[in-house]
Scaffold this motif. Structure first.
Motif, PDB file in Angstrom:
ATOM      1  N   GLY A 143       8.691  -5.106  20.479  1.00  0.00           N
ATOM      2  CA  GLY A 143      10.064  -5.629  20.519  1.00  0.00           C
ATOM      3  C   GLY A 143      10.910  -5.051  19.395  1.00  0.00           C
ATOM      4  O   GLY A 143      12.123  -4.900  19.511  1.00  0.00           O
ATOM      5  N   ASP A 144      10.252  -4.715  18.271  1.00  0.00           N
ATOM      6  CA  ASP A 144      10.946  -4.105  17.126  1.00  0.00           C
ATOM      7  C   ASP A 144      11.127  -2.600  17.316  1.00  0.00           C
ATOM      8  O   ASP A 144      11.648  -1.935  16.424  1.00  0.00           O
ATOM      9  CB  ASP A 144      10.095  -4.284  15.852  1.00  0.00           C
ATOM     10  CG  ASP A 144      10.306  -5.649  15.221  1.00  0.00           C
ATOM     11  OD1 ASP A 144      11.135  -6.425  15.741  1.00  0.00           O
ATOM     12  OD2 ASP A 144       9.650  -5.926  14.200  1.00  0.00           O
ATOM     13  N   GLY A 145      10.648  -2.092  18.432  1.00  0.00           N
ATOM     14  CA  GLY A 145      10.778  -0.665  18.673  1.00  0.00           C
ATOM     15  C   GLY A 145       9.640   0.168  18.115  1.00  0.00           C
ATOM     16  O   GLY A 145       9.734   1.394  18.055  1.00  0.00           O
ATOM     17  N   VAL A 146       8.535  -0.464  17.696  1.00  0.00           N
ATOM     18  CA  VAL A 146       7.396   0.316  17.214  1.00  0.00           C
ATOM     19  C   VAL A 146       6.654   0.875  18.418  1.00  0.00           C
ATOM     20  O   VAL A 146       6.410   0.165  19.398  1.00  0.00           O
ATOM     21  CB  VAL A 146       6.440  -0.552  16.369  1.00  0.00           C
ATOM     22  CG1 VAL A 146       5.207   0.243  15.962  1.00  0.00           C
ATOM     23  CG2 VAL A 146       7.164  -1.101  15.155  1.00  0.00           C
ATOM     24  N   ASN A 147       6.303   2.143  18.338  1.00  0.00           N
ATOM     25  CA  ASN A 147       5.681   2.826  19.462  1.00  0.00           C
ATOM     26  C   ASN A 147       4.166   2.614  19.448  1.00  0.00           C
ATOM     27  O   ASN A 147       3.462   3.185  18.622  1.00  0.00           O
ATOM     28  CB  ASN A 147       6.034   4.315  19.343  1.00  0.00           C
ATOM     29  CG  ASN A 147       5.790   5.027  20.647  1.00  0.00           C
ATOM     30  OD1 ASN A 147       5.497   4.386  21.659  1.00  0.00           O
ATOM     31  ND2 ASN A 147       5.914   6.344  20.619  1.00  0.00           N
ATOM     32  N   LEU A 148       3.675   1.761  20.342  1.00  0.00           N
ATOM     33  CA  LEU A 148       2.236   1.543  20.456  1.00  0.00           C
ATOM     34  C   LEU A 148       1.787   1.969  21.843  1.00  0.00           C
ATOM     35  O   LEU A 148       2.508   1.751  22.811  1.00  0.00           O
ATOM     36  CB  LEU A 148       1.902   0.056  20.274  1.00  0.00           C
ATOM     37  CG  LEU A 148       2.191  -0.609  18.928  1.00  0.00           C
ATOM     38  CD1 LEU A 148       1.795  -2.080  18.970  1.00  0.00           C
ATOM     39  CD2 LEU A 148       1.454   0.101  17.799  1.00  0.00           C
ATOM     40  N   PRO A 149       0.604   2.546  21.965  1.00  0.00           N
ATOM     41  CA  PRO A 149       0.099   2.872  23.300  1.00  0.00           C
ATOM     42  C   PRO A 149      -0.135   1.578  24.087  1.00  0.00           C
ATOM     43  O   PRO A 149      -0.249   0.504  23.492  1.00  0.00           O
ATOM     44  CB  PRO A 149      -1.216   3.601  23.023  1.00  0.00           C
ATOM     45  CG  PRO A 149      -1.605   3.209  21.650  1.00  0.00           C
ATOM     46  CD  PRO A 149      -0.347   2.908  20.910  1.00  0.00           C
ATOM     47  N   PRO A 150      -0.226   1.684  25.435  1.00  0.00           N
ATOM     48  CA  PRO A 150      -0.401   0.479  26.247  1.00  0.00           C
ATOM     49  C   PRO A 150      -1.690  -0.267  25.881  1.00  0.00           C
ATOM     50  O   PRO A 150      -2.710   0.368  25.589  1.00  0.00           O
ATOM     51  CB  PRO A 150      -0.504   1.020  27.681  1.00  0.00           C
ATOM     52  CG  PRO A 150      -0.089   2.433  27.625  1.00  0.00           C
ATOM     53  CD  PRO A 150      -0.187   2.911  26.229  1.00  0.00           C
ATOM     54  N   LYS A 163       0.853  -1.185   0.000  1.00  0.00           N
ATOM     55  CA  LYS A 163       0.000   0.000   0.000  1.00  0.00           C
ATOM     56  C   LYS A 163       0.887   1.232   0.000  1.00  0.00           C
ATOM     57  O   LYS A 163       2.062   1.155   0.365  1.00  0.00           O
ATOM     58  CB  LYS A 163      -0.937   0.012   1.217  1.00  0.00           C
ATOM     59  CG  LYS A 163      -0.295   0.299   2.565  1.00  0.00           C
ATOM     60  CD  LYS A 163      -1.358   0.617   3.602  1.00  0.00           C
ATOM     61  CE  LYS A 163      -0.801   0.838   5.009  1.00  0.00           C
ATOM     62  NZ  LYS A 163      -0.365  -0.400   5.676  1.00  0.00           N
ATOM     63  N   VAL A 164       0.303   2.348  -0.423  1.00  0.00           N
ATOM     64  CA  VAL A 164       1.074   3.590  -0.439  1.00  0.00           C
ATOM     65  C   VAL A 164       0.614   4.537   0.668  1.00  0.00           C
ATOM     66  O   VAL A 164       1.287   5.513   0.956  1.00  0.00           O
ATOM     67  CB  VAL A 164       0.987   4.289  -1.813  1.00  0.00           C
ATOM     68  CG1 VAL A 164       1.629   3.429  -2.880  1.00  0.00           C
ATOM     69  CG2 VAL A 164      -0.451   4.610  -2.175  1.00  0.00           C
ATOM     70  N   ALA A 165      -0.519   4.226   1.301  1.00  0.00           N
ATOM     71  CA  ALA A 165      -1.022   5.111   2.367  1.00  0.00           C
ATOM     72  C   ALA A 165      -0.067   5.069   3.563  1.00  0.00           C
ATOM     73  O   ALA A 165       0.580   4.059   3.798  1.00  0.00           O
ATOM     74  CB  ALA A 165      -2.419   4.659   2.787  1.00  0.00           C
ATOM     75  N   PRO A 166      -0.002   6.170   4.327  1.00  0.00           N
ATOM     76  CA  PRO A 166       0.917   6.206   5.469  1.00  0.00           C
ATOM     77  C   PRO A 166       0.536   5.201   6.549  1.00  0.00           C
ATOM     78  O   PRO A 166      -0.640   4.929   6.763  1.00  0.00           O
ATOM     79  CB  PRO A 166       0.769   7.640   5.988  1.00  0.00           C
ATOM     80  CG  PRO A 166      -0.528   8.135   5.462  1.00  0.00           C
ATOM     81  CD  PRO A 166      -0.745   7.434   4.158  1.00  0.00           C
ATOM     82  N   ASP A 167       1.550   4.654   7.197  1.00  0.00           N
ATOM     83  CA  ASP A 167       1.343   3.675   8.258  1.00  0.00           C
ATOM     84  C   ASP A 167       2.555   3.767   9.175  1.00  0.00           C
ATOM     85  O   ASP A 167       3.665   3.419   8.777  1.00  0.00           O
ATOM     86  CB  ASP A 167       1.227   2.269   7.633  1.00  0.00           C
ATOM     87  CG  ASP A 167       1.043   1.176   8.680  1.00  0.00           C
ATOM     88  OD1 ASP A 167       1.268   1.445   9.876  1.00  0.00           O
ATOM     89  OD2 ASP A 167       0.679   0.055   8.281  1.00  0.00           O
ATOM     90  N   PRO A 168       2.363   4.268  10.410  1.00  0.00           N
ATOM     91  CA  PRO A 168       3.515   4.498  11.296  1.00  0.00           C
ATOM     92  C   PRO A 168       4.179   3.209  11.766  1.00  0.00           C
ATOM     93  O   PRO A 168       5.248   3.273  12.374  1.00  0.00           O
ATOM     94  CB  PRO A 168       2.901   5.254  12.480  1.00  0.00           C
ATOM     95  CG  PRO A 168       1.461   4.892  12.472  1.00  0.00           C
ATOM     96  CD  PRO A 168       1.094   4.650  11.038  1.00  0.00           C
ATOM     97  N   ILE A 201      -4.182   0.449  16.475  1.00  0.00           N
ATOM     98  CA  ILE A 201      -3.808   0.826  17.839  1.00  0.00           C
ATOM     99  C   ILE A 201      -2.892   2.056  17.820  1.00  0.00           C
ATOM    100  O   ILE A 201      -3.021   2.954  18.646  1.00  0.00           O
ATOM    101  CB  ILE A 201      -3.148  -0.378  18.549  1.00  0.00           C
ATOM    102  CG1 ILE A 201      -4.192  -1.480  18.750  1.00  0.00           C
ATOM    103  CG2 ILE A 201      -2.519   0.028  19.873  1.00  0.00           C
ATOM    104  CD1 ILE A 201      -3.614  -2.841  19.068  1.00  0.00           C
ATOM    105  N   ALA A 202      -1.969   2.084  16.856  1.00  0.00           N
ATOM    106  CA  ALA A 202      -1.055   3.225  16.758  1.00  0.00           C
ATOM    107  C   ALA A 202      -1.784   4.490  16.331  1.00  0.00           C
ATOM    108  O   ALA A 202      -1.366   5.599  16.643  1.00  0.00           O
ATOM    109  CB  ALA A 202       0.061   2.903  15.763  1.00  0.00           C
ATOM    110  N   GLY A 203      -2.910   4.325  15.633  1.00  0.00           N
ATOM    111  CA  GLY A 203      -3.562   5.487  15.030  1.00  0.00           C
ATOM    112  C   GLY A 203      -4.679   6.096  15.850  1.00  0.00           C
ATOM    113  O   GLY A 203      -5.011   7.268  15.660  1.00  0.00           O
TER     114      GLY A 203
END
Ligand code: ZN
Ligand code: ZN
Lengths: 542, 330
Positions: free
Chosen positions: B207-214, B113-118, B182-184
């Motif tokens: 674990g990969d360092g992706v920032n997700l809220p609790p 996909k080309v849409a943004p995804d953090p 969850i990130a969005g």
């Protein structure tokens, strides 16, 4: 238009009846009468017919966005709805639709009737550009298939009642018959003054529940002596109105049919003023009822050649009196209404083509059953059983009126799907699916039938199906719910395989009920009422 | 199909380099575009995937699977074929596979996909001669709204449910879509609870360092007094199960490109459909194909016939359906 589109969104988002009623009341609260009138029109399932063709509209959309027609049809197959396909294809950007619903219908849509395709196309594509995405979808919807948002006329009335505080029976009566969605109509609809000005208005018809042939009526309805028994005539249920020197005849399909039956109309002039009769229109000759097939020749005919009138003279068989001296007497018990009705005939206040139905006598259920067994000889469909102590209520209240028909069972269903037949009929859409109304006022399929119409009728229907396809799933077309057919069948049983929960045995088309509108079709409850109380053995194989 | 890639019983195969791409059965050497079940089959002897994708792939494959990784853009030689992986933007670690051999360049997109995804590296356009692309949403009716707008809708729906005392249950694919959701969302609205399948993948992403809220795993021990403040994220398979009954009264939502069509929402009797896809929509699909400069295009994963016909008739490309023998079920 924005407010109406928002109403659609709210109705679409909920399945709760109360939430729908509330959404409608909120809409009516803020709408101008002219817009509210159109909202009532569309919410009751109406739409301006024979105006624009769905196929044309899809083609215009394809041209507008620059895709080939086959790609549009691929998309349409995936989406399954013309209005939605077009909306999804067009660019999301659009205008702001500041103007009102009545503007978009009266000034923009209706003038397109009878315009040639170039004009229609130019105007429709311009409308698409002017409307925002959601408004465009709603406009497409009311142009192609009607709103179909899980709201029936009955539920619309509840919304109006919640908004206006006017009793729903009054509203229902005011919405009967021919009306145009105008500001004036809407103002009268919610007017506090209940002595209605419109003297042509009929009353909502009281409908009967069927009694299953396999059970003894005693078990279902109790003692026989509480009932008036009459023949169930096989004609067109109608009301004859004589008010202030004018005569109106209404069919149950809420069509004004005064001019089609001049014999009855002129006889009705002999009635006292302020009288409304309920009864059945029949072909009647030499003191006997003619078969329904003969009557059918008169249905739908507005011009009447004299030989036809001679072949099929019409009589109105009266069985109830709803208005007397201009007063609504529907609250009276049947016994009192019948007495008054008889007094009217005793006084000779009826013309030659209006007759009084004679009660069928019998001092027990068994005696009545014997008489009923002769129904075919009398060219009737069985017996009607009416509680002598009950009022003439609105709709189909349980227990007031019963129809105790000889076999087979029949129900009036709405045609909703058509598929091409096989063999000789492979070019025609002859495999038809019929639906009844469920509790949510949605149409649910209850029977498929392949036979019972003449070749000419199948041909007519096929032409209509091709021009009124709403959705296509392979060989199956869903069609606009417009035509009602009487479906006969031999029996019923519970079935999990059928969405309606009931399977019918040997269903076939008994006749095309051109005199009925979809909202007059029977309800799923009527079918379920025919089920035996306990599941039978046949269920095991489902 | 003949050339640098062919179709074998196991899937796409490169005879020159002797490896498969996304085989649906175990093989000796498999290049895996991403860890979704219809692309990554367990049991192969040797895997190659993007460095970003190692964590999720390892989680999905058998214990001790031999997984080699390369950074996006880095080239390696596999049996004489120059191989590199390029971001596909579909889920964490998803990659397009670029093959170069005797002056010819082929690209296999996997899902993209080309849409943004953090939660993953954004898609990168790669020029090529032969382009093998998914076309899950290859019809002009599929156009996605701006994801920010969609998240605004999800947030408002969650808030409204909270006010009405209903639990917000949001369905989405447990790997990728769930983490993107969850990130969005606006985590300040209330607590986020997750179905086990989702929570496991959250931990891998973290674990990969992706920032997700609790987020909290839904269990009897963790159950709050009142679910109605919560957003519950679950795979759609949990929808019809008894698992969901504990949240009553609920409002259900589903985030997917399929929600663009109203009938899909109605058929699943969902309260809300949110149009949020990890595949690309019609205009972007066309843009990407134009951008690659490819003259030969193979299409898969969608309305293949009609999309191939479109590319032939409208763009004059040598386009056809990728004759894969397996049926994708994603
Ligand atoms: Zn995928
Ligand atoms: Zn996939």
């Amino acid at each position: 238009m924005q407010a109406f589109a928002e109403l659609y969104r709210r109705l679409d988002r909920t399945t709760s009846r109360n939430a729908k009623i509330e959404a409608m009341a909120d809409y009516f609260e803020q709408a101008a009468p002219a817009d509210a009138a159109w909202a009532v029109y569309f919410l009751s399932g109406e739409r301006p017919k024979r105006l624009l063709s769905s196929t044309d509209m899809r083609r215009w959309a394809a041209e507008m966005v620059g895709i080939p027609e086959w790609m549009l049809e691929e998309s349409y197959t995936t989406v399954g709805d013309t209005a939605e396909t077009i909306t999804l294809l067009l660019p999301d950007e659009g205008g702001s639709a500041q103007k009102t619903l009545s503007y978009w219908v009266e000034e923009r849509l209706l003038p397109l009737r009878n315009e040639d395709e170039t004009v229609q196309r130019e105007e429709v594509t311009s409308i698409w550009r002017e409307l925002g995405r959601w408004e465009r979808f709603v406009w497409n919807k009311l142009t192609t298939s009607g709103l179909r948002v899980g709201v029936s006329q009955g539920l619309t009335v509840r919304g109006l009642e919640a908004y206006s505080g006017i009793d729903r029976d009054v509203l229902t009566a005011r919405m009967m018959g021919d009306w145009s969605p105008t500001a004036e109509f809407f103002q009268n609809l919610i007017s506090e003054d209940t002595s209605d000005a419109d003297r042509s208005r009929p009353y909502p018809f009281l409908l009967a529940h069927p009694i299953d042939n396999d059970v003894h009526p005693q078990e279902v309805v109790g003692d026989h002596d509480r009932f008036l028994a009459e023949w169930k005539w096989d004609g067109i249920r109608s009301q004859v109105i004589h008010r202030e020197g004018e005569v109106f005849i209404w069919s149950r399909g809420e069509e004004l049919i005064t001019e089609r039956y001049p014999e009855v109309a002129s006889s009705a002039e002999a009635l006292p003023h302020g009288v409304v009769l309920d009864g059945e229109i029949l072909g009647w000759k030499d003191g006997k009822v003619l078969p329904f097939g003969m009557l059918q020749k008169r249905i739908g005919r507005k011009t009447l050649p004299s030989d036809l009138m001679e072949d099929v003279p019409i009589s109105f068989m009266a069985f109830d009196l709803l208005e007397w001296n201009g007063d609504d007497i529907r609250e009276w018990p049947l016994r009192a209404r019948r007495e008054k009705l008889e007094s009217l005939f005793d006084a000779g206040r009826h013309g030659p083509s209006i007759r009084l139905t004679t009660p069928v006598q019998g001092d027990s259920w068994d005696a009545l059953a014997d008489t009923r067994a002769d129904s075919r000889e009398h060219k009737t469909e069985g017996l009607m059983l009416k509680r002598l102590d009950k009022a003439y209520a609105v709709g189909r209240p349980k227990g007031n009126w019963w129809k105790w028909k000889i076999e087979p069972y029949t129900l009036d269903g709405v045609l909703i799907y058509a598929q091409r037949g096989s063999g000789r009929r492979s070019t025609l859409h002859t495999d038809l699916s019929f639906a009844l109304w469920d509790d949510d006022d949605e149409l649910v399929i209850f029977a498929k039938a392949y036979s019972g119409l003449t070749d000419d009728q199948f041909q007519d229907l096929d032409n209509w199906v091709r021009r009124h396809t709403v959705e296509r799933f392979g060989p199956v077309r869903s069609v606009e719910p417009e035509h009602v057919f009487e479906i006969a069948f031999e029996g019923v049983r519970r079935s999990n395989r059928h969405k309606c929960g009931v399977a019918t045995r040997f269903p076939r088309i008994k006749r095309w009920r051109r005199d009925l509108a979809p909202k007059d079709a029977d309800r799923l409850d009527d079918l379920k009422a025919l089920l035996p109380a306990l599941p039978d053995h046949v269920d095991a194989d489902e | 199909m003949d050339g640098l890639l062919t179709v074998s019983d196991d899937g796409l195969y490169c005879p020159a380099g002797d490896f498969h791409i996304d085989p649906h059965r175990p093989v000796e050497r498999a290049i895996v575009t991403h860890a979704h079940g219809d692309h990554a089959a367990r049991g192969s002897d040797h895997y190659l995937t993007s460095a970003e994708g190692e964590g999720v792939l390892r989680h999905r494959m058998l214990d001790g699977a031999a997984i080699q990784t390369v950074a996006y853009g880095e080239t390696i030689d596999v049996g004489g074929v120059t191989v590199s992986l390029h971001p596909a933007g579909h889920i964490r670690g998803s990659a397009q596979v670029r093959l170069e051999h005797r002056g010819e360049v082929w690209v296999v997109t996997g899902d993209y996909k080309v849409a943004p995804d953090p939660t993953c590296t954004p898609f990168e356009l790669v020029e090529c001669d032969v382009f093998i692309t998914e076309c899950t949403f290859g019809l002009p009716i599929y156009r996605w709204p701006d994801p920010e707008e969609v998240f605004g809708k999800i947030n408002r729906w969650w808030k409204k449910n909270r006010e009405e005392g209903k639990t917000s249950v949001l369905f989405g694919y447990s790997l990728g879509k769930a983490q993107r959701l969850i990130a969005g969302v606006d985590a300040s609205i209330g607590p986020i609870y997750c179905h086990g399948a989702v929570q496991k993948m959250n931990d891998v992403y973290r674990g990969d360092g992706v920032n997700l809220p609790p987020t909290t795993y839904v269990s009897d021990e963790n159950a709050p007094e009142d679910w109605s403040e919560a957003l519950v994220v679950a795979p759609s398979s949990a929808g019809g199960s008894r698992w969901i009954q504990r949240f009553d009264p609920v409002s259900t939502g589903f985030a997917s490109g399929w929600m663009r069509i109203r009938g899909n929402k109605r058929r699943r009797s969902l309260d809300r459909g949110f149009v949020l896809s990890d595949h690309l929509d019609w205009p972007h699909l066309n843009d990407v194909i134009d951008g690659t400069g490819a003259q030969t295009v193979y299409v898969t994963h969608g309305n293949n016939d009609s999309f191939a016909r479109w590319l032939q008739e409208e763009k004059g490309l040598d386009a056809r359906e990728l004759p894969l023998r397996s049926q994708y079920d994603d």
